[in-house]
Design an enzyme around this catalytic site. Sequence first.
Site, PDB file in Angstrom:
ATOM      1  N   GLY A 162       0.824  -1.192   0.000  1.00  0.00           N
ATOM      2  CA  GLY A 162       0.000   0.000   0.000  1.00  0.00           C
ATOM      3  C   GLY A 162       0.861   1.245   0.000  1.00  0.00           C
ATOM      4  O   GLY A 162       2.059   1.212   0.305  1.00  0.00           O
ATOM      5  N   CYS A 163       0.246   2.371  -0.350  1.00  0.00           N
ATOM      6  CA  CYS A 163       1.009   3.622  -0.426  1.00  0.00           C
ATOM      7  C   CYS A 163       1.477   4.075   0.952  1.00  0.00           C
ATOM      8  O   CYS A 163       2.640   4.448   1.124  1.00  0.00           O
ATOM      9  CB  CYS A 163       0.197   4.710  -1.119  1.00  0.00           C
ATOM     10  SG  CYS A 163      -1.415   5.051  -0.382  1.00  0.00           S
ATOM     11  N   TYR A 164       0.599   4.029   1.946  1.00  0.00           N
ATOM     12  CA  TYR A 164       1.007   4.419   3.293  1.00  0.00           C
ATOM     13  C   TYR A 164       2.103   3.506   3.840  1.00  0.00           C
ATOM     14  O   TYR A 164       3.096   3.990   4.403  1.00  0.00           O
ATOM     15  CB  TYR A 164      -0.190   4.414   4.243  1.00  0.00           C
ATOM     16  CG  TYR A 164      -1.110   5.605   4.126  1.00  0.00           C
ATOM     17  CD1 TYR A 164      -0.611   6.908   4.099  1.00  0.00           C
ATOM     18  CD2 TYR A 164      -2.491   5.436   4.091  1.00  0.00           C
ATOM     19  CE1 TYR A 164      -1.460   8.003   4.024  1.00  0.00           C
ATOM     20  CE2 TYR A 164      -3.348   6.528   4.017  1.00  0.00           C
ATOM     21  CZ  TYR A 164      -2.835   7.809   3.985  1.00  0.00           C
ATOM     22  OH  TYR A 164      -3.680   8.885   3.913  1.00  0.00           O
TER      23      TYR A 164
ATOM     24  N   ALA B 212       5.590   4.414   2.214  1.00  0.00           N
ATOM     25  CA  ALA B 212       6.215   5.612   2.783  1.00  0.00           C
ATOM     26  C   ALA B 212       6.685   5.358   4.214  1.00  0.00           C
ATOM     27  O   ALA B 212       7.801   5.736   4.601  1.00  0.00           O
ATOM     28  CB  ALA B 212       5.230   6.780   2.744  1.00  0.00           C
TER      29      ALA B 212
ATOM     30  N   GLU C 143       1.640  12.278  -0.961  1.00  0.00           N
ATOM     31  CA  GLU C 143       1.510  11.710   0.367  1.00  0.00           C
ATOM     32  C   GLU C 143       2.722  12.085   1.215  1.00  0.00           C
ATOM     33  O   GLU C 143       3.862  11.991   0.757  1.00  0.00           O
ATOM     34  CB  GLU C 143       1.416  10.189   0.240  1.00  0.00           C
ATOM     35  CG  GLU C 143       1.181   9.463   1.543  1.00  0.00           C
ATOM     36  CD  GLU C 143       0.887   8.008   1.272  1.00  0.00           C
ATOM     37  OE1 GLU C 143      -0.175   7.717   0.669  1.00  0.00           O
ATOM     38  OE2 GLU C 143       1.719   7.162   1.616  1.00  0.00           O
TER      39      GLU C 143
END
Length: 330
Positions: free
Chosen positions: A148-150, A153, A235
């Site tokens: 996932g993107c979160y 990061a 983000e």
Amino acid sequence: MASAVKVAVLGATGLGGAIAAQLLHRHPGFELAHVTARAEAGQRLDEVHPRTRVPLALEPYDADRHGGVDAAIVAYPHAAAAPVVAELRERGVRVVDLSADFRLRDRGIYEDWYGEHKAPQLFGQGVYGLPELTREAVKTAGLVANPGCYPTATLLGLAPLARAGLIGDAIVDAKSGVSGAGRGAKDFVSADENVSPYKIEGHRHTPEIEQELAALGNDVTITFMPHLLPLNQGELVSCYVTLTRDATEDELTELYDDAYAREPFVELRRGPVGVQEVRDTNYCRISYVMDPRTGRLIVFSALDNLWKGAASQAVQNLNLMFGRPEGEGL
């Protein structure tokens, strides 16, 4: 293109799927053979998403037709992805899955957060596809679970600390543009001139982050809180870390340099980092600062949620899976 690897993008009208198709269409080593969609079948992708410049007609998914490729990026929601991935794997197709269906390794945890798994025979067989942490496993994988993107990061920001066992506690304050919710995201009127937290009762990316931190040797329970920003893409994750022991500036510098000095898509910076610096790229920018008053280390990590957080990372994984230069087409 006779020798090129043939790739299909399933779910190509979603935001991540469209960018994946765009990248593959111009990729020198891959041939974009098919793009699929349900509601928009019969239209060209560049009619639905003009920015992609992909002139291929969208087709309804058919396992036999689209299972004849070498690889596929599956850009379906969780639960919907798993049975399609299973059909492709039965046909020998190597898959990068953008959903959460194969990221978690504990069946009970998956069911607590997502419900019944729709391809139990494949559960636990996906390689977690964060190349900076799992590169060698990705190279030989038949199924890669794109993070996932979160988590991308957060994990890139915290991985050097986790490897050293330095995370005693972490509060992850995450902020993303509205595209993180897909094509059905809040409209502009709802998001503009506003910042708000969401999923305050618990976000599904939390166990994914904790799982991978534990895999790095740092078993820790985190507090994760996402916020919606009035941005299209981008983000920023701010991690407030209580260390398990004192660490000097030199030690921290060595940890982050050892982790990322040779990584092509991670940029270490001093001072603030922002989302405009990484928009429409596969880069993640990281910086950190020690707060001497509280003793906390604050780590900042910025990326494009649709690129490094989804589509371009999927292509980065495909490059590794097929022995291509890792940054090719990116």
